[in-house]
Design a protein around this motif. Structure first.
Motif, short mmCIF file in Angstrom:
data_model
loop_
_atom_site.label_atom_id
_atom_site.label_comp_id
_atom_site.label_asym_id
_atom_site.label_seq_id
_atom_site.Cartn_x
_atom_site.Cartn_y
_atom_site.Cartn_z
N PRO A 274 34.92 44.48 45.22
CA PRO A 274 35.29 44.25 43.82
C PRO A 274 36.22 43.07 43.59
CG PRO A 274 35.34 46.59 44.32
CD PRO A 274 35.09 45.89 45.62
N GLU A 275 37.24 42.94 44.39
CA GLU A 275 38.20 41.86 44.17
C GLU A 275 37.56 40.49 44.37
OE1 GLU A 275 42.70 40.48 45.61
OE2 GLU A 275 41.72 42.23 46.53
N ASN A 276 36.61 40.40 45.29
CA ASN A 276 35.98 39.11 45.57
C ASN A 276 34.99 38.71 44.49
OD1 ASN A 276 37.43 38.92 47.97
ND2 ASN A 276 35.84 39.94 49.17
N ILE A 277 34.09 39.61 44.11
CA ILE A 277 33.11 39.25 43.08
C ILE A 277 33.82 39.01 41.75
CG2 ILE A 277 32.52 41.60 42.35
CD1 ILE A 277 30.13 38.56 42.79
N ALA A 278 34.96 39.68 41.53
CA ALA A 278 35.71 39.45 40.30
C ALA A 278 36.21 38.01 40.22
CB ALA A 278 36.88 40.42 40.21
N GLN A 279 36.50 37.39 41.36
CA GLN A 279 36.90 35.99 41.36
C GLN A 279 35.78 35.09 40.85
OE1 GLN A 279 39.40 35.85 45.47
NE2 GLN A 279 39.28 33.91 44.36
N VAL A 280 34.54 35.42 41.22
CA VAL A 280 33.40 34.67 40.72
C VAL A 280 33.28 34.87 39.21
CG1 VAL A 280 30.91 34.32 40.85
CG2 VAL A 280 32.19 34.90 42.92
N MET B 208 27.34 38.44 52.04
CA MET B 208 26.83 39.32 51.00
C MET B 208 27.72 40.55 50.85
SD MET B 208 22.77 38.81 51.89
CE MET B 208 22.01 39.50 50.41
N ASP B 209 28.13 41.13 51.98
CA ASP B 209 29.05 42.27 51.94
C ASP B 209 30.39 41.86 51.31
OD1 ASP B 209 28.30 44.83 52.56
OD2 ASP B 209 28.59 44.62 54.72
N PHE B 210 30.84 40.67 51.64
CA PHE B 210 32.09 40.13 51.09
C PHE B 210 32.02 40.06 49.57
CE2 PHE B 210 34.43 36.23 49.83
CZ PHE B 210 35.69 36.49 50.33
N LEU B 211 30.87 39.63 49.04
CA LEU B 211 30.70 39.51 47.60
C LEU B 211 30.56 40.85 46.90
CD1 LEU B 211 28.30 36.43 47.44
CD2 LEU B 211 30.73 36.49 46.82
N LEU B 212 30.28 41.89 47.65
CA LEU B 212 30.17 43.22 47.07
C LEU B 212 31.51 43.95 47.03
CD1 LEU B 212 26.77 44.41 48.63
CD2 LEU B 212 27.21 43.82 46.23
#
Length: 344
Positions: free
Chosen positions: A280-286, A274-278
């Motif tokens: 910016p660069e990671n959630i932007a991939q989604v 969950m922290d990983f998805l928060l």
């Protein structure tokens, strides 16, 4: 249940209750189909030395049924839509996140830190937001598409050429919008009219399908079909004549969230994810993969600039969508019966 993305062949064993999922260094995700890039899962796996196992579902109701049937204690996180988050919490299927357990929670945009479905984000983090409406192949149908009549009172040219999502919450919410009645109505006349309208529309539908909603439109197997806006954008990349509709009556809005599940066998890894998805660069991939919208600060520099200008991302001013409402148990039982009869 369709298995779409998984980093290991152990997914089937996981669903069968294998104890291996409870070992250290694992993360078990229950997720929507075609929604997260494999590269991102691989990145998390490598950064945290975690084996990621993911199974997928095609509706909130299917996810809830699986969890209630015994999958609690099997999965660590799930990705329900707003109304389903509140149902999971109410059913005692979501764990509580203590203050300080998510170091990146401050990255959530202020407007989304206290949602009605999970006040204070005590069980979830916001993931992706979007709309549900329908797309029409304008090369095959040249009439006005911006009306819910396309689905529920279709012109003769569309008879037998419509796909409807296999999703009770969204179909019945859009049906209520079409009829101009409350979603959780208890009025017997309104409920009878809703049921009658759906039964009259059903013979004109070719299929109930969610996980191939994009494919049947892109392939030309149907001319019109209910679809999520990001999925609609992907379908249009294959068939340029597809157009996403914004009905004058309204459409369905939604916000999906990542929920920490009760009795998560790998709770620490779930919080890391969950922290990983928060970030910016990671959630932007989604966001770039799924073609929806995230609500994390700092993602602009990582987002495909095309997303902001897509028709599917820009509802017209002056018309509003609705969020699916969670009804009380007695009322929900009536809607469940309407849906069951519709699917017969």
């Amino acid at each position: 249940m369709k298995k779409l993305l998984t980093t290991t062949a152990a997914a089937t064993a996981l669903l069968m209750g294998a104890t291996g999922a409870q070992a250290e260094g694992k993360l078990a995700i229950y997720h929507w189909f075609e929604y997260i890039p494999q590269d991102l899962l691989d990145k998390f796996s490598k950064e945290h030395d975690v084996e990621v196992i993911m199974d997928t579902y095609d509706s909130n109701e299917a996810m809830l049924a699986t969890l209630k049937a015994g999958a609690i204690g099997t999965y660590d996180v799930a990705v329900p839509t707003d109304y389903m988050v509140s149902i999971l919490i109410g059913e005692g299927l979501a764990d509580e996140i203590a203050s300080g357990e998510l170091s990146n929670i401050g990255n959530v945009k202020a407007a989304f830190t206290d949602p009605a479905y999970d006040p204070g984000l005590k069980h979830s983090i916001p993931y992706q937001g979007g709309t549900t409406s329908f797309s029409v192949d304008t090369a095959e149908y040249t009439g006005d598409i911006d009306s819910t009549d396309i689905i529920f009172n279709p012109p003769e040219e569309l008879h037998g050429k419509i796909n409807v999502l296999d999703s009770q919450g969204e179909v019945l919410a859009l049906a209520a919008v079409h009829m101009g009645i409350p979603q959780c109505s208890t009025d017997r006349d309104q409920l009878k009219a809703l049921n009658d309208m759906l039964q009259a529309a059903k013979p004109h539908w070719a299929s109930f399908n969610s996980d191939t909603a994009k494919e049947v439109l892109a392939a030309g197997d149907v001319v019109a079909g209910m679809i999520f806006n990001g999925y609609a954008a992907k379908a249009r990349e294959t068939r340029e004549t597809l157009k996403y509709a914004y009905p004058k009556q309204g459409w369905v809005n939604w916000m999906d969230s990542v929920v920490l599940l009760k009795d998560a066998p790998n709770r620490e890894n779930a919080l890391k994810f969950m922290d990983f998805l928060l970030e910016p660069e990671n959630i932007a991939q989604v966001t770039n993969f799924a073609r929806y919208t995230d609500v994390v600060e700092g993602t602009a520099e990582f987002i495909d600039p095309e997303l902001a200008s897509m028709h599917e991302s820009n509802p017209p001013a002056g018309i509003e969508g609705v969020f699916v409402e969670a009804c009380d148990a007695e009322t929900q039982a009536v809607y469940d019966k309407i849906w069951t009869n519709l699917k017969k």
